[in-house]
Write a protein that holds these residues in place. Structure first.
Motif, PDB file in Angstrom:
ATOM      1  N   MET A   1      -8.429 -20.228  -8.231  1.00  0.00           N
ATOM      2  CA  MET A   1      -8.259 -19.409  -7.054  1.00  0.00           C
ATOM      3  C   MET A   1      -8.886 -18.036  -7.317  1.00  0.00           C
ATOM      4  SD  MET A   1      -4.862 -18.014  -4.985  1.00  0.00           S
ATOM      5  CE  MET A   1      -3.746 -18.836  -5.993  1.00  0.00           C
ATOM      6  N   PRO A   2      -9.718 -17.537  -6.408  1.00  0.00           N
ATOM      7  CA  PRO A   2     -10.345 -16.233  -6.611  1.00  0.00           C
ATOM      8  C   PRO A   2      -9.332 -15.102  -6.475  1.00  0.00           C
ATOM      9  CG  PRO A   2     -11.065 -17.210  -4.534  1.00  0.00           C
ATOM     10  CD  PRO A   2     -10.183 -18.198  -5.210  1.00  0.00           C
ATOM     11  N   SER A   3      -9.576 -14.046  -7.223  1.00  0.00           N
ATOM     12  CA  SER A   3      -8.699 -12.881  -7.175  1.00  0.00           C
ATOM     13  C   SER A   3      -8.948 -12.075  -5.914  1.00  0.00           C
ATOM     14  CB  SER A   3      -8.939 -11.996  -8.395  1.00  0.00           C
ATOM     15  OG  SER A   3      -8.602 -12.666  -9.562  1.00  0.00           O
ATOM     16  N   GLU A   4      -7.916 -11.420  -5.465  1.00  0.00           N
ATOM     17  CA  GLU A   4      -8.039 -10.521  -4.323  1.00  0.00           C
ATOM     18  C   GLU A   4      -8.119  -9.099  -4.867  1.00  0.00           C
ATOM     19  OE1 GLU A   4      -5.577  -9.133  -0.343  1.00  0.00           O
ATOM     20  OE2 GLU A   4      -4.872 -10.835  -1.508  1.00  0.00           O
ATOM     21  N   PHE A   5      -9.112  -8.343  -4.420  1.00  0.00           N
ATOM     22  CA  PHE A   5      -9.296  -6.973  -4.875  1.00  0.00           C
ATOM     23  C   PHE A   5      -9.018  -6.001  -3.745  1.00  0.00           C
ATOM     24  CE2 PHE A   5     -11.668  -9.381  -7.963  1.00  0.00           C
ATOM     25  CZ  PHE A   5     -11.342  -8.741  -9.146  1.00  0.00           C
ATOM     26  N   LEU A   6      -8.440  -4.861  -4.108  1.00  0.00           N
ATOM     27  CA  LEU A   6      -8.083  -3.837  -3.131  1.00  0.00           C
ATOM     28  C   LEU A   6      -8.841  -2.551  -3.417  1.00  0.00           C
ATOM     29  CD1 LEU A   6      -4.200  -4.296  -3.174  1.00  0.00           C
ATOM     30  CD2 LEU A   6      -5.835  -5.369  -1.636  1.00  0.00           C
ATOM     31  N   THR A   7      -9.063  -1.776  -2.374  1.00  0.00           N
ATOM     32  CA  THR A   7      -9.674  -0.451  -2.514  1.00  0.00           C
ATOM     33  C   THR A   7      -8.602   0.534  -2.984  1.00  0.00           C
ATOM     34  OG1 THR A   7      -9.164   0.199  -0.253  1.00  0.00           O
ATOM     35  CG2 THR A   7     -11.280  -0.928  -0.623  1.00  0.00           C
ATOM     36  N   ILE A   8      -9.023   1.730  -3.297  1.00  0.00           N
ATOM     37  CA  ILE A   8      -8.082   2.794  -3.685  1.00  0.00           C
ATOM     38  C   ILE A   8      -7.022   2.985  -2.600  1.00  0.00           C
ATOM     39  CG2 ILE A   8      -7.877   5.310  -4.016  1.00  0.00           C
ATOM     40  CD1 ILE A   8      -9.031   4.153  -6.450  1.00  0.00           C
ATOM     41  N   GLU A   9      -7.440   3.077  -1.371  1.00  0.00           N
ATOM     42  CA  GLU A   9      -6.512   3.322  -0.271  1.00  0.00           C
ATOM     43  C   GLU A   9      -5.517   2.176  -0.120  1.00  0.00           C
ATOM     44  OE1 GLU A   9      -9.892   3.536   0.060  1.00  0.00           O
ATOM     45  OE2 GLU A   9     -10.038   5.711   0.047  1.00  0.00           O
ATOM     46  N   GLN A  10      -6.011   0.944  -0.177  1.00  0.00           N
ATOM     47  CA  GLN A  10      -5.135  -0.218  -0.030  1.00  0.00           C
ATOM     48  C   GLN A  10      -4.153  -0.310  -1.191  1.00  0.00           C
ATOM     49  OE1 GLN A  10      -8.333  -3.038   0.111  1.00  0.00           O
ATOM     50  NE2 GLN A  10      -8.134  -3.338   2.326  1.00  0.00           N
ATOM     51  N   ALA A  11      -4.631  -0.064  -2.400  1.00  0.00           N
ATOM     52  CA  ALA A  11      -3.776  -0.142  -3.582  1.00  0.00           C
ATOM     53  C   ALA A  11      -2.711   0.959  -3.558  1.00  0.00           C
ATOM     54  CB  ALA A  11      -4.610  -0.048  -4.846  1.00  0.00           C
ATOM     55  N   ALA A  12      -3.088   2.160  -3.137  1.00  0.00           N
ATOM     56  CA  ALA A  12      -2.129   3.260  -3.047  1.00  0.00           C
ATOM     57  C   ALA A  12      -1.033   2.929  -2.037  1.00  0.00           C
ATOM     58  CB  ALA A  12      -2.841   4.553  -2.670  1.00  0.00           C
ATOM     59  N   THR A  13      -1.412   2.358  -0.920  1.00  0.00           N
ATOM     60  CA  THR A  13      -0.431   1.948   0.083  1.00  0.00           C
ATOM     61  C   THR A  13       0.486   0.868  -0.475  1.00  0.00           C
ATOM     62  OG1 THR A  13      -1.950   2.500   1.876  1.00  0.00           O
ATOM     63  CG2 THR A  13      -0.154   0.995   2.404  1.00  0.00           C
ATOM     64  N   PHE A  14      -0.082  -0.102  -1.189  1.00  0.00           N
ATOM     65  CA  PHE A  14       0.700  -1.187  -1.782  1.00  0.00           C
ATOM     66  C   PHE A  14       1.760  -0.641  -2.739  1.00  0.00           C
ATOM     67  CE2 PHE A  14       1.383  -4.370  -5.103  1.00  0.00           C
ATOM     68  CZ  PHE A  14       1.741  -5.472  -4.343  1.00  0.00           C
ATOM     69  N   LEU A  15       1.398   0.376  -3.530  1.00  0.00           N
ATOM     70  CA  LEU A  15       2.331   0.959  -4.498  1.00  0.00           C
ATOM     71  C   LEU A  15       3.164   2.093  -3.914  1.00  0.00           C
ATOM     72  CD1 LEU A  15       0.169   1.129  -7.755  1.00  0.00           C
ATOM     73  CD2 LEU A  15       1.951  -0.530  -7.172  1.00  0.00           C
ATOM     74  N   ASN A  16       2.863   2.475  -2.677  1.00  0.00           N
ATOM     75  CA  ASN A  16       3.557   3.575  -2.007  1.00  0.00           C
ATOM     76  C   ASN A  16       3.392   4.889  -2.781  1.00  0.00           C
ATOM     77  OD1 ASN A  16       5.008   4.613   0.160  1.00  0.00           O
ATOM     78  ND2 ASN A  16       6.955   4.380  -0.899  1.00  0.00           N
ATOM     79  N   VAL A  17       2.150   5.156  -3.191  1.00  0.00           N
ATOM     80  CA  VAL A  17       1.800   6.407  -3.864  1.00  0.00           C
ATOM     81  C   VAL A  17       0.582   7.005  -3.156  1.00  0.00           C
ATOM     82  CG1 VAL A  17       2.713   5.689  -6.105  1.00  0.00           C
ATOM     83  CG2 VAL A  17       0.306   5.290  -5.575  1.00  0.00           C
ATOM     84  N   SER A  18       0.263   8.246  -3.482  1.00  0.00           N
ATOM     85  CA  SER A  18      -0.924   8.869  -2.887  1.00  0.00           C
ATOM     86  C   SER A  18      -2.189   8.350  -3.570  1.00  0.00           C
ATOM     87  CB  SER A  18      -0.849  10.393  -3.030  1.00  0.00           C
ATOM     88  OG  SER A  18      -1.002  10.754  -4.383  1.00  0.00           O
ATOM     89  N   ASN A  19      -3.314   8.554  -2.921  1.00  0.00           N
ATOM     90  CA  ASN A  19      -4.606   8.178  -3.508  1.00  0.00           C
ATOM     91  C   ASN A  19      -4.839   8.910  -4.827  1.00  0.00           C
ATOM     92  OD1 ASN A  19      -4.955   6.698  -1.190  1.00  0.00           O
ATOM     93  ND2 ASN A  19      -6.706   7.853  -0.445  1.00  0.00           N
ATOM     94  N   ILE A  20      -4.444  10.168  -4.878  1.00  0.00           N
ATOM     95  CA  ILE A  20      -4.634  10.971  -6.086  1.00  0.00           C
ATOM     96  C   ILE A  20      -3.813  10.395  -7.238  1.00  0.00           C
ATOM     97  CG2 ILE A  20      -4.203  13.246  -7.109  1.00  0.00           C
ATOM     98  CD1 ILE A  20      -4.898  14.411  -4.324  1.00  0.00           C
ATOM     99  N   THR A  21      -2.578   9.996  -6.959  1.00  0.00           N
ATOM    100  CA  THR A  21      -1.728   9.407  -7.992  1.00  0.00           C
ATOM    101  C   THR A  21      -2.325   8.104  -8.486  1.00  0.00           C
ATOM    102  OG1 THR A  21       0.250  10.449  -7.097  1.00  0.00           O
ATOM    103  CG2 THR A  21       0.582   8.506  -8.490  1.00  0.00           C
ATOM    104  N   LEU A  22      -2.813   7.275  -7.591  1.00  0.00           N
ATOM    105  CA  LEU A  22      -3.416   6.012  -8.002  1.00  0.00           C
ATOM    106  C   LEU A  22      -4.658   6.257  -8.861  1.00  0.00           C
ATOM    107  CD1 LEU A  22      -3.289   2.925  -7.832  1.00  0.00           C
ATOM    108  CD2 LEU A  22      -4.986   3.110  -6.050  1.00  0.00           C
ATOM    109  N   LYS A  23      -5.465   7.229  -8.490  1.00  0.00           N
ATOM    110  CA  LYS A  23      -6.653   7.554  -9.297  1.00  0.00           C
ATOM    111  C   LYS A  23      -6.252   8.007 -10.696  1.00  0.00           C
ATOM    112  CE  LYS A  23      -9.623   8.718  -5.414  1.00  0.00           C
ATOM    113  NZ  LYS A  23     -10.334   9.778  -4.696  1.00  0.00           N
TER     114      LYS A  23
END
Length: 59
Positions: A1-23
């Motif tokens: 099964m292929p992996s699903e990849f997220l952008t910075i914005e999507q990943a930050a939303t998933f973790l409920n953190v800001s873009n800066i925190t995710l970076k």
């Protein structure tokens, strides 16, 4: 099964953190990422593992 990849914005939303925190997480290698066209992409499975571990420490 292929992996699903997220952008910075999507990943930050998933973790409920800001873009800066995710970076910062990426810069500190807390979450692995790869680059495509110069943009970081984060494996959703890696985010789910990080979130599960992080949630255990919050209890």
């Amino acid at each position: 099964m292929p992996s699903e990849f997220l952008t910075i914005e999507q990943a930050a939303t998933f973790l409920n953190v800001s873009n800066i925190t995710l970076k910062r997480y990426l810069r500190e290698n807390l979450i692995p990422s790869s680059k495509q066209n110069g943009q970081p992409l984060i494996d959703k499975a890696a985010l789910e593992r990080y979130k599960a571990i992080n949630d255990q420490f919050k209890r």
